[in-house]
Scaffold this motif. Structure first.
Motif, mmCIF file in Angstrom:
data_model
loop_
_atom_site.group_PDB
_atom_site.id
_atom_site.type_symbol
_atom_site.label_atom_id
_atom_site.label_comp_id
_atom_site.label_asym_id
_atom_site.label_seq_id
_atom_site.Cartn_x
_atom_site.Cartn_y
_atom_site.Cartn_z
ATOM 1 N N PHE A 57 0.823 -1.215 0.000
ATOM 2 C CA PHE A 57 0.000 0.000 0.000
ATOM 3 C C PHE A 57 0.853 1.259 0.000
ATOM 4 O O PHE A 57 0.330 2.365 -0.011
ATOM 5 C CB PHE A 57 -0.987 0.006 1.176
ATOM 6 C CG PHE A 57 -0.332 0.002 2.529
ATOM 7 C CD1 PHE A 57 0.070 1.178 3.128
ATOM 8 C CD2 PHE A 57 -0.125 -1.194 3.200
ATOM 9 C CE1 PHE A 57 0.679 1.173 4.373
ATOM 10 C CE2 PHE A 57 0.470 -1.209 4.445
ATOM 11 C CZ PHE A 57 0.875 -0.026 5.029
ATOM 12 N N SER A 58 2.195 1.113 0.034
ATOM 13 C CA SER A 58 3.097 2.265 -0.017
ATOM 14 C C SER A 58 4.526 1.791 -0.233
ATOM 15 O O SER A 58 4.829 0.609 -0.129
ATOM 16 C CB SER A 58 3.023 3.089 1.270
ATOM 17 O OG SER A 58 3.707 2.435 2.317
ATOM 18 N N ASN A 80 3.871 7.190 -2.058
ATOM 19 C CA ASN A 80 2.923 6.486 -2.934
ATOM 20 C C ASN A 80 1.887 5.730 -2.117
ATOM 21 O O ASN A 80 1.526 4.604 -2.425
ATOM 22 C CB ASN A 80 3.659 5.532 -3.885
ATOM 23 C CG ASN A 80 4.672 6.269 -4.724
ATOM 24 O OD1 ASN A 80 4.387 7.335 -5.264
ATOM 25 N ND2 ASN A 80 5.867 5.723 -4.812
ATOM 26 N N ILE A 82 -1.418 4.484 -0.976
ATOM 27 C CA ILE A 82 -2.728 4.264 -1.601
ATOM 28 C C ILE A 82 -3.675 3.651 -0.571
ATOM 29 O O ILE A 82 -3.222 3.198 0.491
ATOM 30 C CB ILE A 82 -2.606 3.361 -2.853
ATOM 31 C CG1 ILE A 82 -2.023 1.998 -2.478
ATOM 32 C CG2 ILE A 82 -1.755 4.039 -3.928
ATOM 33 C CD1 ILE A 82 -2.037 0.968 -3.603
ATOM 34 N N THR A 138 -5.280 10.708 -5.547
ATOM 35 C CA THR A 138 -3.830 10.762 -5.736
ATOM 36 C C THR A 138 -3.123 10.134 -4.540
ATOM 37 O O THR A 138 -3.590 10.252 -3.404
ATOM 38 C CB THR A 138 -3.343 12.217 -5.909
ATOM 39 O OG1 THR A 138 -3.719 12.958 -4.754
ATOM 40 C CG2 THR A 138 -3.955 12.853 -7.141
ATOM 41 N N PRO A 139 -1.991 9.464 -4.761
ATOM 42 C CA PRO A 139 -1.255 8.842 -3.654
ATOM 43 C C PRO A 139 -0.793 9.880 -2.640
ATOM 44 O O PRO A 139 -0.480 11.020 -2.991
ATOM 45 C CB PRO A 139 -0.058 8.180 -4.347
ATOM 46 C CG PRO A 139 -0.484 7.995 -5.762
ATOM 47 C CD PRO A 139 -1.391 9.156 -6.059
#
Length: 188
Positions: A57-58, A80, A82, A138-139
């Protein structure tokens, strides 16, 4: 009369106990170890020790390692970020501080749910269940600090990729954490 006798015996005993030695030992045991004095700079997008890790997730970059702070601090950057995040969990010995750099991130800390935006932060005290998840199109990006560092650096090095789920409660226990349940932000 009894009180005077007690006070005389106590006064005669105190010097033999060497209280000042005991207090000095206790103070030195609690005094933090001095961190290394070597300066280190970690560039934008870089990990202090090597390539960034992916949690699913990142992307995770170590910014301050456990040894560099004498175990007092471990600092990571999630890039990043999410939707997803870890299960609802708690730390037995660490406070965890979150600072949102970019985007919007939802948190549950105890019974409270909040949405933070860039520039906002929240502290998850030790032994209080918490989790997080990026929100929006957006992340996101955020910094996370663990105080004291405890076993958190090793946890991220050993964590299965993608991030361990609720079924890995034993894995969390090895790093002084407890899984409370699934994240309320996980989509079914």
């Amino acid at each position: 009369m009894r009180r005077r006798s007690f006070l005389r015996v106590a006064a005669a005993t105190v010097p033999t106990l060497r209280w000042h030695d005991l207090l000095a030992q206790a103070a030195s045991a609690q005094a933090p170890t001095s961190p290394p004095t070597e300066l280190h700079v970690v560039g934008a997008g870089e990990d202090r020790f090597g390539p960034p890790l992916s949690l699913g997730f990142s992307t995770l970059a170590f910014k301050v390692g456990t040894k560099e702070s004498a175990g007092n601090l471990f600092l990571i950057e999630h890039r990043n970020l999410i939707p997803g995040g870890p299960p609802l969990h708690l730390h037995l010995s660490q406070e965890e501080w979150f600072y949102v750099v970019v985007g919007e991130v939802a948190f549950q800390v105890g019974e409270q749910r909040i949405h933070l935006h860039a520039g906002e932060s929240v502290l998850a005290p030790r032994r209080i269940p918490h989790t997080f998840s990026a929100m929006g199109a957006t992340p996101g990006r955020m910094l996370i600090a663990f105080c004291p560092a405890g076993k958190m650096e090793q946890y991220f090095l050993d964590a299965p990729k993608p991030n361990p789920g609720v079924s890995d409660a034993e894995f969390f226990r090895r790093y002084e954490m407890e899984v409370v349940g699934p994240s309320p932000f996980w989509k079914s």
